[in-house]
Scaffold this motif. Structure first.
Motif, PDB file in Angstrom:
ATOM      1  N   GLU A   1      16.638  45.627 -32.679  1.00  0.00           N
ATOM      2  CA  GLU A   1      17.209  44.743 -31.668  1.00  0.00           C
ATOM      3  C   GLU A   1      16.574  43.358 -31.651  1.00  0.00           C
ATOM      4  O   GLU A   1      17.103  42.436 -31.035  1.00  0.00           O
ATOM      5  CB  GLU A   1      17.067  45.387 -30.277  1.00  0.00           C
ATOM      6  N   THR A   2      15.452  43.185 -32.332  1.00  0.00           N
ATOM      7  CA  THR A   2      14.789  41.878 -32.322  1.00  0.00           C
ATOM      8  C   THR A   2      15.248  40.985 -33.473  1.00  0.00           C
ATOM      9  O   THR A   2      14.853  39.814 -33.537  1.00  0.00           O
ATOM     10  CB  THR A   2      13.261  42.036 -32.413  1.00  0.00           C
TER      11      THR A   2
ATOM     12  N   GLU B   1      17.497  31.592 -31.157  1.00  0.00           N
ATOM     13  CA  GLU B   1      17.714  31.091 -29.797  1.00  0.00           C
ATOM     14  C   GLU B   1      17.039  29.737 -29.595  1.00  0.00           C
ATOM     15  O   GLU B   1      17.609  28.826 -28.986  1.00  0.00           O
ATOM     16  CB  GLU B   1      17.188  32.114 -28.774  1.00  0.00           C
ATOM     17  N   LYS B   2      15.827  29.576 -30.142  1.00  0.00           N
ATOM     18  CA  LYS B   2      15.127  28.300 -30.019  1.00  0.00           C
ATOM     19  C   LYS B   2      15.847  27.207 -30.806  1.00  0.00           C
ATOM     20  O   LYS B   2      15.958  26.062 -30.347  1.00  0.00           O
ATOM     21  CB  LYS B   2      13.693  28.453 -30.510  1.00  0.00           C
TER      22      LYS B   2
ATOM     23  N   SER C   1      18.997  27.104 -31.413  1.00  0.00           N
ATOM     24  CA  SER C   1      20.252  26.816 -30.711  1.00  0.00           C
ATOM     25  C   SER C   1      20.069  25.821 -29.589  1.00  0.00           C
ATOM     26  O   SER C   1      20.988  25.060 -29.264  1.00  0.00           O
ATOM     27  CB  SER C   1      20.858  28.107 -30.156  1.00  0.00           C
ATOM     28  N   GLU C   2      18.880  25.808 -28.989  1.00  0.00           N
ATOM     29  CA  GLU C   2      18.613  24.885 -27.876  1.00  0.00           C
ATOM     30  C   GLU C   2      18.736  23.429 -28.314  1.00  0.00           C
ATOM     31  O   GLU C   2      19.054  22.557 -27.502  1.00  0.00           O
ATOM     32  CB  GLU C   2      17.224  25.153 -27.306  1.00  0.00           C
TER      33      GLU C   2
ATOM     34  N   LYS D   1      14.569  36.543 -36.901  1.00  0.00           N
ATOM     35  CA  LYS D   1      14.279  36.928 -35.523  1.00  0.00           C
ATOM     36  C   LYS D   1      15.266  36.257 -34.561  1.00  0.00           C
ATOM     37  O   LYS D   1      15.541  35.060 -34.669  1.00  0.00           O
ATOM     38  CB  LYS D   1      12.841  36.557 -35.149  1.00  0.00           C
ATOM     39  N   LYS D   2      15.779  37.040 -33.635  1.00  0.00           N
ATOM     40  CA  LYS D   2      16.699  36.511 -32.621  1.00  0.00           C
ATOM     41  C   LYS D   2      16.053  35.361 -31.850  1.00  0.00           C
ATOM     42  O   LYS D   2      16.696  34.356 -31.549  1.00  0.00           O
ATOM     43  CB  LYS D   2      17.103  37.615 -31.641  1.00  0.00           C
ATOM     44  N   GLU D   3      14.787  35.522 -31.534  1.00  0.00           N
ATOM     45  CA  GLU D   3      14.079  34.512 -30.748  1.00  0.00           C
ATOM     46  C   GLU D   3      14.098  33.163 -31.464  1.00  0.00           C
ATOM     47  O   GLU D   3      14.263  32.111 -30.839  1.00  0.00           O
ATOM     48  CB  GLU D   3      12.640  34.965 -30.497  1.00  0.00           C
ATOM     49  N   LYS D   4      13.938  33.187 -32.794  1.00  0.00           N
ATOM     50  CA  LYS D   4      13.932  31.945 -33.560  1.00  0.00           C
ATOM     51  C   LYS D   4      15.295  31.271 -33.513  1.00  0.00           C
ATOM     52  O   LYS D   4      15.407  30.056 -33.359  1.00  0.00           O
ATOM     53  CB  LYS D   4      13.529  32.222 -35.004  1.00  0.00           C
TER      54      LYS D   4
END
Length: 344
Positions: free
Chosen positions: A60-61, A150-151, A153-154, A145-148
């Motif tokens: 999920e990550t 998302e960052k 996308s900002e 990584k999803k977190e990367k």
């Protein structure tokens, strides 16, 4: 995602496209992401060099390359664009309309500086047609990584990297100057060149006057053209520093804001750009040097699309044309598929 021996992968789910290259025949995916590997697939996978293969394990990550490419596409594409099919983790951005392509270079640089992901775009400030490819997006690894994401996308949360400006100007005026033309000593060869080039953008010459080297008459001609409702004005001739060349003075005396008299472009050093403001209208008034009449490509070809898309040009932007502003006058002209004018 898990790496296993290909011979032990039967029944597993393939987590990326597998490309097969047959020289002179094809380069395409022989198996797609999500394919369930069978016994019959093993020899094919081995034949394309896959002794080890990645199979899918739910995490999920992490994001798969295809899902990440979708996010990159949304960061890149503006209105009047659509995506290609996702292929081998890559999505291309395709134009839905004609216009001037604008690229937000700072955002593009920030995204591409993140690492593990990329957006490759065409040069900005160039003319594009419906159906043209504008950019391609993908991540470098198979998963990220999803977190990367998302960052990243900002960076483009409020506006995408690409946009297409339509060519909005439709009515043009041409002010021809010079004693030699006014008194019939030579034929006007400049106006037909301008008319042909603006017609390619759907612009019509609706006002045309010819004046001798009298700056007051040229000024009045420009103002008369403004009052007829034209969108843009081109003044031809009289742009050098000779005593009888009065066009720059005439344009200045209209009250227009002079952006630049001179540009770091060859051919086109004596180009003048100004903007005349009347009520809520802003009308570009351009002084075109003689090179625009007889050279294949000049400063005129670089600024024309931006002017007709109502994309305001600054003096700083004109200064940037020093890099790439030297036309090589090739025997076979390939403009715009060359380096001329790619500096801004």
């Amino acid at each position: 995602m898990k790496l296993v021996k290909t011979t032990e992968a039967v029944g597993q789910v393939l987590c990326h496209d597998i490309t097969q290259i047959i020289p002179g025949v094809k380069k395409d995916a022989v198996f797609r992401k999500g394919h369930i590997i069978t016994e019959e697939d093993i020899p094919v996978l081995l034949s394309v060099g896959k002794d080890m293969i990645y199979i899918w394990e739910n995490d999920e990550t992490m994001l798969h390359e295809n899902d990440a490419a979708e996010i990159l596409y949304r960061m890149t594409a503006g209105e009047n664009m659509h995506p290609s099919e996702v292929k081998e983790g890559k999505i291309e951005v395709i134009a839905d309309s004609d216009g001037l392509l604008k690229v937000d270079r700072e955002r593009l640089k920030k995204v591409n500086s993140f690492g593990e992901l990329m957006i490759a775009a065409r040069h900005g400030n160039t003319v594009v047609k419906k159906g043209d490819k504008l950019a391609g997006t993908r991540i470098i690894p198979l998963v990220i990584k999803k977190e990367k994401m998302e960052k990243a996308s900002e960076i483009c949360s409020d506006v995408p990297i690409l946009k297409i400006l339509p060519f909005t100007m439709k009515k043009a005026a041409v002010i021809t100057t010079g004693n030699e033309v006014f008194y019939g000593r030579i034929k006007d060869g400049f106006t037909p060149v301008i008319e042909k080039k603006i017609n390619e953008f759907g612009v019509e010459m609706v006002f045309h006057e010819t004046f001798n080297d009298d700056d007051k008459k040229i000024t009045k001609g420009c103002l008369d053209a403004v009052n007829t409702g034209v969108d843009i004005i081109f003044c031809t001739g009289g742009m050098s520093v000779d005593p009888d060349d009065k066009t720059p003075l005439a344009i200045k005396n209209t009250g227009a804001d002079i952006i630049s008299y001179g540009s770091p472009v060859l051919p086109g050093a004596m180009f003048l750009l100004s903007y005349y403001k009347k009520d809520d209208r802003i009308i570009p008034i351009c002084g075109l040097p003689g090179c625009a009449m007889y050279n294949k490509r000049t400063i005129f070809d670089l600024v024309l699309p931006r002017l007709l898309a109502n994309d305001m040009i600054t003096s700083d932007e004109l200064a940037l044309l020093g890099e790439g502003g030297f036309c090589l006058n090739c025997d076979v002209c390939t403009f715009p598929n060359c380096g001329f004018g790619k500096g801004w």
